[in-house]
Motif scaffolding. Structure first.
Motif, mmCIF file in Angstrom:
data_model
loop_
_atom_site.group_PDB
_atom_site.id
_atom_site.type_symbol
_atom_site.label_atom_id
_atom_site.label_comp_id
_atom_site.label_asym_id
_atom_site.label_seq_id
_atom_site.Cartn_x
_atom_site.Cartn_y
_atom_site.Cartn_z
ATOM 1 N N GLU A 19 0.836 -1.209 0.000
ATOM 2 C CA GLU A 19 0.000 0.000 0.000
ATOM 3 C C GLU A 19 0.865 1.252 0.000
ATOM 4 O OE1 GLU A 19 -3.935 -1.310 2.544
ATOM 5 O OE2 GLU A 19 -2.081 -0.907 3.637
ATOM 6 N N PHE A 20 1.894 1.239 0.837
ATOM 7 C CA PHE A 20 2.777 2.400 0.890
ATOM 8 C C PHE A 20 3.520 2.588 -0.422
ATOM 9 C CE2 PHE A 20 6.760 4.577 1.630
ATOM 10 C CZ PHE A 20 6.384 5.647 2.427
ATOM 11 N N ALA A 21 4.025 1.492 -0.985
ATOM 12 C CA ALA A 21 4.777 1.597 -2.229
ATOM 13 C C ALA A 21 3.917 2.178 -3.347
ATOM 14 C CB ALA A 21 5.322 0.225 -2.629
ATOM 15 N N ASP A 22 2.648 1.771 -3.412
ATOM 16 C CA ASP A 22 1.744 2.336 -4.418
ATOM 17 C C ASP A 22 1.582 3.834 -4.215
ATOM 18 O OD1 ASP A 22 1.413 -0.152 -5.558
ATOM 19 O OD2 ASP A 22 -0.507 -0.557 -4.562
ATOM 20 N N TRP A 23 1.407 4.231 -2.951
ATOM 21 C CA TRP A 23 1.266 5.663 -2.650
ATOM 22 C C TRP A 23 2.549 6.412 -3.018
ATOM 23 C CZ3 TRP A 23 4.300 8.484 0.783
ATOM 24 C CH2 TRP A 23 3.898 9.803 0.991
ATOM 25 N N ALA A 24 3.693 5.882 -2.601
ATOM 26 C CA ALA A 24 4.963 6.563 -2.831
ATOM 27 C C ALA A 24 5.300 6.634 -4.319
ATOM 28 C CB ALA A 24 6.083 5.858 -2.062
ATOM 29 N N ASP A 25 5.057 5.551 -5.056
ATOM 30 C CA ASP A 25 5.345 5.556 -6.487
ATOM 31 C C ASP A 25 4.546 6.640 -7.212
ATOM 32 O OD1 ASP A 25 7.080 3.442 -6.160
ATOM 33 O OD2 ASP A 25 5.671 1.916 -6.873
ATOM 34 N N ALA A 26 3.335 6.874 -6.739
ATOM 35 C CA ALA A 26 2.481 7.869 -7.383
ATOM 36 C C ALA A 26 2.924 9.297 -7.083
ATOM 37 C CB ALA A 26 1.033 7.682 -6.941
ATOM 38 N N ARG A 27 3.756 9.481 -6.042
ATOM 39 C CA ARG A 27 4.169 10.833 -5.679
ATOM 40 C C ARG A 27 5.176 11.401 -6.670
ATOM 41 N NH1 ARG A 27 0.707 13.146 -3.079
ATOM 42 N NH2 ARG A 27 2.255 14.727 -2.533
ATOM 43 N N ARG A 28 6.058 10.556 -7.176
ATOM 44 C CA ARG A 28 7.061 10.951 -8.178
ATOM 45 C C ARG A 28 7.895 12.141 -7.707
ATOM 46 N NH1 ARG A 28 3.712 10.561 -13.926
ATOM 47 N NH2 ARG A 28 3.155 8.344 -13.740
ATOM 48 N N GLY A 29 8.302 12.118 -6.473
ATOM 49 C CA GLY A 29 9.115 13.209 -5.953
ATOM 50 C C GLY A 29 9.426 12.968 -4.493
ATOM 51 N N ALA A 30 9.757 14.041 -3.780
ATOM 52 C CA ALA A 30 10.084 13.929 -2.365
ATOM 53 C C ALA A 30 8.875 13.409 -1.587
ATOM 54 C CB ALA A 30 10.518 15.287 -1.825
ATOM 55 N N LEU A 31 9.139 12.568 -0.633
ATOM 56 C CA LEU A 31 8.079 11.972 0.177
ATOM 57 C C LEU A 31 7.986 12.721 1.500
ATOM 58 C CD1 LEU A 31 8.947 8.225 -0.500
ATOM 59 C CD2 LEU A 31 7.317 9.689 -1.717
ATOM 60 N N ARG A 32 6.787 13.090 1.883
ATOM 61 C CA ARG A 32 6.584 13.881 3.087
ATOM 62 C C ARG A 32 5.573 13.200 3.996
ATOM 63 N NH1 ARG A 32 10.698 15.409 1.580
ATOM 64 N NH2 ARG A 32 11.242 17.434 0.658
ATOM 65 N N MET A 33 5.857 13.227 5.286
ATOM 66 C CA MET A 33 4.985 12.580 6.245
ATOM 67 C C MET A 33 3.579 13.169 6.211
ATOM 68 S SD MET A 33 3.347 12.368 9.373
ATOM 69 C CE MET A 33 3.961 13.673 10.443
ATOM 70 N N GLU A 34 3.462 14.479 6.053
ATOM 71 C CA GLU A 34 2.154 15.117 6.101
ATOM 72 C C GLU A 34 1.207 14.561 5.045
ATOM 73 O OE1 GLU A 34 5.032 16.660 6.093
ATOM 74 O OE2 GLU A 34 5.099 17.586 8.090
ATOM 75 N N THR A 35 1.724 14.361 3.824
ATOM 76 C CA THR A 35 0.861 13.845 2.765
ATOM 77 C C THR A 35 0.571 12.361 2.974
ATOM 78 O OG1 THR A 35 2.835 13.580 1.379
ATOM 79 C CG2 THR A 35 1.528 15.564 1.063
ATOM 80 N N PHE A 36 1.562 11.611 3.471
ATOM 81 C CA PHE A 36 1.291 10.210 3.790
ATOM 82 C C PHE A 36 0.263 10.092 4.903
ATOM 83 C CE2 PHE A 36 2.189 6.782 6.841
ATOM 84 C CZ PHE A 36 1.732 5.717 6.092
#
Length: 490
Positions: A113-130
């Motif tokens: 689930e996380f990998a799907d979310w992160a792959d869709a971000r296509r950039g820096a990963l931020r806790m707030e959006t997660f």
């Protein structure tokens, strides 16, 4: 049903599928030979493992051996194990015959689930959006499609300095566990191991953290009823005479697997909906578990294995022995001495002393990132590879140049002065950066920025600070001063 092998951080009932499922538990002495763990961390881990073996009785095979591999030679049946919490442990179990690796437990958002979310971000990963994704995905503190209270975060309400003139918050203290015969046996074994040459840091002391699911659940219930209402406003505050403040002191319980994080989240949500506990406190507690804890866990596996060796700021100085060995008495700076003493005596301090005192000081001095990770992993009762790698590499030491945070968590003495009572009576002045009274955090702040001005990416959050630094007339003198003071205890 296959026998379930439980590691020493998988000790809660939610790591079993059936009440009478056969279990394997292994205590490896070699683990404690590899690095100098805090004495109270070693005690807690061994106590929790042995308490779980006692609870399970003849349902479990409990083996004590020098290594896991030696213990496994005595097991002749197929095993299954929940996904371990470190890459080294995962590689080890995957290389064993007749061992089936199951998906992870003890966290809320799955790795896929996380990998799907992160792959869709296509950039820096931020806790707030997660965190917003996780709240929506798991239906936590939401009414329909909207967040309870109309906002996803109440972080701005949860950054208050401590009340003026108080030495302790007026909050009921957390319930402390009672030691038993198992704890006495553990203490005797650790004393013997020390005589044999196994080294620990920190001081021994009464066990302050839960070693069983029953103890952890009792502390959680007490926190939700008595301490959670006061948690939010002062979760970032520091008081020299009150290391616990209103924190839950449950991080080690989650990381030992004694508590199911989703059960704790739902308990906090019910405290808001039924008991009318203030929403900022409830949201702040849930954000730490559903947001930050799950975010860090998933990033550990999402990032490449080499992430732990990140060192983009070129930190190459060795951590001095006084810091590594928690020698608080060698330090005159009140904040650093007090935090080191709390860690020495308790094996724990809350997240702001970790980040803005210990981590901040290490970042300013440019200590090797791997040494800082190791320090946090072995010195804290809740320290494990997965939690400290990302927290230290990405957040505390900014060694990845912002892959999971927006700017370095570096600050001068003014931040510590605002958020604590440490600076009153200290020999150093948080307003002074040069001379005998120069605060090591204030001087170290400007020295760090100057040293890394070409490494830190251009960032709107840093632009004003960098412009201010360029106007300092004494910057060269500050830089030379901090070079001279680099490895000395302040």
């Amino acid at each position: 049903m296959p026998r379930r092998w439980l590691f020493a951080d998988q000790l809660g009932p939610h790591f079993l599928d059936e009440r009478r499922q056969p279990v394997l538990l292994i205590e490896s002495k070699a683990v404690f030979r590899r690095r100098a763990f805090h004495r109270q961390k070693a005690h807690l881990v061994l106590s929790a493992l042995r308490h779980r073996a006692a609870e399970l009785g003849d349902q479990a095979i409990f083996l004590r051996a020098e290594t896991y591999r030696q213990a496994l030679r005595r097991v002749r049946e197929p095993l299954e194990v929940c996904h371990p919490t470190s890459r080294a442990a995962l590689d080890f179990v995957r290389g064993l015959d007749q061992v089936t690796v199951l998906p992870p437990r003890g966290f809320v958002t799955g790795l896929d689930e996380f990998a799907d979310w992160a792959d869709a971000r296509r950039g820096a990963l931020r806790m707030e959006t997660f965190y917003r994704f996780a709240r929506e995905h798991h239906r936590v503190l939401v009414d329909g499609a909207e967040p309870v209270g109309g906002r996803w975060s109440f972080d701005t309400e949860n950054r208050q300095p401590p009340p003026k003139g108080v030495e302790r918050l007026d909050v009921p203290p957390p319930p402390m566990p009672r030691e038993d015969d198992i704890d006495a046996e553990v203490r005797e074994d650790l004393d013997r191991w020390e005589r044999e040459g196994i080294r620990f840091v920190g001081r021994d002391g009464p066990r302050r953290f839960p070693a069983t699911a029953k103890e952890a659940q009792a502390r959680l219930r007490h926190f939700l009823k008595h301490r959670l209402p006061h948690f939010g406003p002062y979760e970032d505050a520091m008081l020299a005479g009150d290391p616990w403040l209103a924190h839950s002191m449950l991080s080690s319980s989650f990381n030992l697997g004694l508590l199911d994080p989703m059960a704790a989240i739902r308990g906090a949500e019910q405290a808001y909906r039924k008991e009318k506990v203030p929403l900022p406190s409830v949201e702040g507690f849930i954000r730490q578990i559903l947001g930050w804890r799950d975010f860090v866990w998933n990033l550990y596996w999402y990032f490449e294995p080499g992430y732990q060796r990140s060192n983009a700021l070129g930190a190459r100085a060795a951590m001095p022995g006084w810091f590594r060995d928690l020698d608080a008495d060698a330090v005159q700076a009140h904040c650093l001495s007090d935090v080191l003493a709390d860690l020495r005596d308790h094996g724990w301090v809350h997240h702001i002393p970790r980040l803005m005192v210990l981590g901040n000081y290490a970042l300013q001095r440019g200590w090797r990132t791997a040494e800082v990770v190791d320090f946090f992993r072995r010195s804290f009762v809740d320290g494990y590879d997965w939690v400290m790698t990302v927290n230290v590499v990405g957040m505390s030491q900014y060694a990845d140049l912002g892959r999971m945070s927006t700017k370095p968590y570096v600050a001068g003495g003014s931040y510590i002065n605002r958020m604590s009572d440490y600076c009153g009576g200290c020999r150093y002045d948080p307003k002074v950066r040069l001379g005998e009274r120069a605060c090591p955090f204030t001087a170290g702040y400007w020295s760090f920025l100057d040293r890394n001005r070409d490494r830190i990416p251009a960032n709107a959050r840093m632009a004003r600070t960098m412009a201010q630094m360029n106007r300092l007339g004494d910057l060269d003198a500050v830089r030379d001063q901090e070079k001279r003071r680099a490895s000395k205890a302040p």
